[in-house]
Design a protein around this motif. Structure first.
Motif, short mmCIF file in Angstrom:
data_model
loop_
_atom_site.label_atom_id
_atom_site.label_comp_id
_atom_site.label_asym_id
_atom_site.label_seq_id
_atom_site.Cartn_x
_atom_site.Cartn_y
_atom_site.Cartn_z
N ARG A 221 0.72 -1.29 -0.04
CA ARG A 221 -0.16 0.40 -0.19
C ARG A 221 1.06 1.20 0.05
NH1 ARG A 221 1.21 -2.24 3.63
NH2 ARG A 221 1.77 -1.63 6.14
N TYR A 234 -7.09 1.58 -2.44
CA TYR A 234 -6.51 0.04 -1.34
C TYR A 234 -7.96 -0.41 -1.94
CZ TYR A 234 -5.08 -3.44 1.21
OH TYR A 234 -4.70 -5.20 2.06
N TRP A 236 -10.09 -2.52 0.49
CA TRP A 236 -9.99 -3.35 1.12
C TRP A 236 -10.19 -4.79 1.19
CZ3 TRP A 236 -14.92 -4.34 3.11
CH2 TRP A 236 -15.71 -4.41 2.70
N LYS A 240 -5.34 -5.54 -2.61
CA LYS A 240 -5.39 -5.54 -3.85
C LYS A 240 -5.05 -4.05 -4.33
CE LYS A 240 -4.00 -10.06 -4.86
NZ LYS A 240 -2.43 -9.49 -5.35
#
Ligand code: SF4
Ligand code: SF4
Lengths: 515, 246
Positions: A221, A234, A236, A240
């Motif tokens: 991240r 990001y 969650w 990825k």
């Protein structure tokens, strides 16, 4: 000279009506998935405003972009040292509350509720936990200056405006705003690419699109921190990171990106620009004042035989060179010098350029005239008074010089603080208007038109060309997409007719969260 | 009864390590090659950032130290024994290791607490996450217990456990010395094997892809789909490299 091709974009802000159609088109295609609900790869902000995520431009908070350090540049909040040291916990990572907690409503309650004395309501529920929430924020919470004390007044671009100037901006009668649609800039010196410890992010050589390889991303991240525009998100749920892909599957098939295709105001232009990749590092490391010029200097003239030869030598396809010659973005950015990069001081060399808006700047400052009712000019059909948008031409650049929207503010957005640059663009926009008004309305003396054009540094022909590309351009004029030659690249031949909800193309496995 | 314990010893101390290693190697390769999309550290910092700090940072720093400590004792037992030959140095080593183990414990407790109490984090927590957290918690508690009660671990690890582990490695397992150890030590050993076994099936895979190559990679990466320069050379035989564009 290391000539490469970049698909670049121009957004003409005078034309944006803030309808958010672009955002919805994008969301429907790409981010209508679990974990991506909060992601708006395309979003439209009201300026002045804090934007999405809140105050993203304030790099003291988010630590995005590059910063100058003893002659060269390094990432401000990520990079080799900081990135690896902070890998267990990244202190510069925004959390979802900086964007907003995604929500939906329990619509079914409206239908399934038994007979009662009161009307049933559809309560909002979080799309993360599924529990009822109080909605605190959305991606465009400050649309049209709503909540001005909380949002517009906290716009990071106001930082070097005097309190009096700021006060003037927010006087009720003088308030003005404009819309700023944003997508990933597909930068030439992308901070996201540089920050990725796994090396999952890359720039495509052929067209300069910046992509995240979903199979290589490991949720370190860092890109979320590093991108100063906060355009890497990001997910969650899948663990990825994802970002705007400039609709590359559409581009490869010759279609315009969805946001551009659907744009109601037709503010968007897309085309190839050839640039000299050898200058990237030097241009990005120069002094803040010269960043815009250095970046524009990197962009090459696609008609110059030397450039063409170097491009061919470098393997740029002839069809791409042709597209660069027809490119509407090259004309706006380089030929006419009317489009500027957003926040050049972040040093990522963004390749999305903006034509700054003239309308919020041009509005007269003189006192309100209440008796304007009788004054409709029979020919020109305009109010002959001093309180509407001031299209009077008595004093050519008067409105720009005493703009009700401080030029400094615009300069902070589009010219790394250099007011003269913004002023020149606004003069050009104004000159085109004066020129066209001379033709269509005929109430401006030809000498005056000539003076205006000369002072803005253009001739009548150019002004007409600008007018045409601004107002009359058809689809094919606005989007000049180079053939992708998919037939030549195995990777590009992956099946792209994918289904909604899946994560990418060419996946053999389901895009599910890891164990 | 004696027979049963012998069999159990043989299973846990001989069969289990081989199974664990096999599953770990084959499983990790399979995971890496065929389910790359699911290969992720699955960070949850984006949903909750501040509590994570007090969990993740002490845990990772502590576990790294302990991992390399165990590895050192395995690879260079003589070095460890030589270091420990001086009582002061022995104490320093043991105390340091103990402190790092406490850090791991604190980190784990915070992580478990966070997973259990934070509604957003519960959403992104799988059963395997709980299994791993529990396993690691048992590991660190049993490790601390052993370190405290059976001194001095760093020395007898090097002289008793290292030969055993090497015998496993050499495919001539010898459990005579280990079987005599207290049950809590064996518990710790078995826990370690189970952790290794579960790596490919959990988020622990992320430690296999620690991005150290980032250090020597250039910052920018440009990927080309094909080499047009090559295509343009007139002397490239057409049958091999046909200039396919324009
Ligand atoms: S705008 Fe951000 S995500 Fe897009 S290329 Fe630039 S640094 Fe990367
Ligand atoms: S669709 Fe076009 S006009 Fe509408 S908000 Fe988006 S950029 Fe502006």
């Amino acid at each position: 000279m290391d000539v490469r091709a970049q698909i670049s974009m121009v957004f003409h802000l005078d034309k944006c009506i803030g309808c958010h159609t672009c955002s919805i088109a994008c969301k429907n295609i790409w981010t209508d998935r679990k974990g991506a609900e909060y992601q708006w790869w395309n979003n439209v902000e009201t300026k002045p405003g804090t934007g999405y995520p809140t105050k993203w431009e304030d790099q003291d908070i988010y630590k995005g972009g590059w910063e100058k350090k003893n002659g060269s540049i390094d990432l401000k909040g990520a990079g080799k040292k900081k990135g690896l040291l902070n890998i267990f916990h990244n202190p510069n990572l925004p959390v979802i509350d900086d964007y907003y907690e995604p929500f939906t409503y329990k619509y079914l309650d409206l239908i399934e509720s038994p007979a009662m004395d009161d009307q049933p309501t559809a309560r909002p529920v979080s799309l993360i936990t599924g529990k009822p929430i109080d909605i605190k924020m959305g991606p465009n919470w400050d649309d049209d200056l709503s909540g001005t004390p909380d949002y517009a007044r906290k716009d990071p671009n106001l930082h070097d405006l005097s309190p009096a100037e700021q006060e003037a901006m927010f006087q009720l009668e003088r308030m003005a705003f404009f819309y700023l649609p944003r997508i990933c800039n597909h930068c030439l010196n992308p901070a996201c690419v540089a920050s990725c410890p796994s090396g999952a992010i890359y720039k495509r050589g052929e067209d300069g699109i910046v992509l995240i390889n979903q199979k290589v991303c490991r949720a370190w991240r860092m890109c979320v921190t590093a991108c100063p525009y906060k355009k890497s998100y990001y997910n969650w749920h899948t663990g990825k990171s994802e970002k705007c892909i400039l609709c590359y599957p559409r581009l490869e098939a010759g279609y315009a990106p969805a946001c551009m295709h659907s744009c109601v105001g037709r503010i968007r232009y897309l085309g190839v620009i050839l640039y000299d990749a050898g200058q990237i590092e030097n241009a990005a490391s120069d002094e803040t004042e010269s960043l815009v010029d250095r970046q524009l200097n990197m962009l090459l003239d696609p008609f110059d035989p030397g450039v063409i030869e170097a491009a061919k030598e470098n393997g740029v396809a002839d069809s791409t060179i042709k597209a660069a010659q027809d490119s509407p973005t090259y004309r706006f950015v380089k030929e006419w010098g009317m489009a500027l990069p957003l926040h050049a001081e972040f040093r990522t060399l963004p390749m999305l350029f903006y034509v700054p808006p003239l309308l919020p700047v041009m509005a007269s400052l003189s006192k309100q005239d209440t008796s304007q009712g009788e004054k409709m000019d029979p020919i020109a059909k305009f109010w002959n008074d001093t309180w509407l948008y001031d299209t009077s031409t008595e004093d050519l650049w008067g409105t720009i010089d005493q703009a009700r929207f401080p030029l400094k503010y615009m300069a902070n957005l589009f010219a790394a603080g250099d007011e003269e640059k913004v002023k020149l663009v606004l003069k050009k926009l104004m000159a085109v208007r004066i020129h066209r008004r001379g033709i269509t309305v005929g109430d401006i003396a030809p000498e005056k038109v000539e003076t205006a054009l000369r002072e803005a540094g253009m001739d009548a022909e150019t002004a007409d060309a600008i007018y045409k590309l601004t107002s009359l351009a058809k689809f094919d004029d606005r989007f000049v997409i180079p053939p992708a030659h998919r037939e030549q690249a195995i990777e590009m031949l992956e099946f792209t007719g994918d289904t909604k909800g899946s994560i990418g193309f060419g996946f053999k496995e389901n895009a599910e969260r890891g164990l | 009864m004696q027979n049963f314990f012998n069999a159990l010893n043989n299973f846990l101390l001989i069969a289990l390590p081989y199974m664990a290693l096999l599953v770990f190697v084959v499983g990790s390769i399979w995971r890496y090659t065929s389910t790359k999309f699911k290969f992720s550290s699955l960070s949850s910092q984006f949903l909750e950032g501040s509590q994570l700090f007090w969990g993740s940072v002490p845990f990772h720093i502590g576990i790294l130290f302990l991992f390399f400590g165990h590895l050192t004792a395995f690879l260079i037992p003589r070095g460890v024994l030589a270091w420990n030959s001086h009582p002061a140095r022995l104490i320093v080593l043991e105390v340091t290791a103990f402190i790092f183990a406490i850090a791991v414990l604190i980190g784990l407790v915070n992580l478990v607490y966070r997973r259990l109490t934070h509604p957003r984090i519960s959403v992104v927590t799988s059963k395997m996450d709980y299994a791993i957290l529990l396993l690691l918690l048992l590991q660190v508690v049993s490790g601390l217990w052993v370190a405290y009660n059976f001194r001095w671990g760093s020395s007898w690890f090097s002289s008793v456990l290292t030969p055993y582990l090497w015998s496993i490695y050499a495919l001539q397992p010898d459990v005579s010395a280990v079987s005599a150890l207290p049950w809590i030590v064996k518990f710790h050993i078995v826990g370690a094997y189970l952790t290794v076994l579960l790596i490919p099936f959990s988020r622990l895979v992320h430690f296999l892809v620690v991005p150290l190559d980032y250090l020597w990679r250039p910052y920018q990466q440009v990927v080309w789909y094909w080499d047009r320069k090559k295509l343009r050379k007139s002397w490239t035989p057409w049958s091999l490299q046909r200039p396919r564009n324009n």
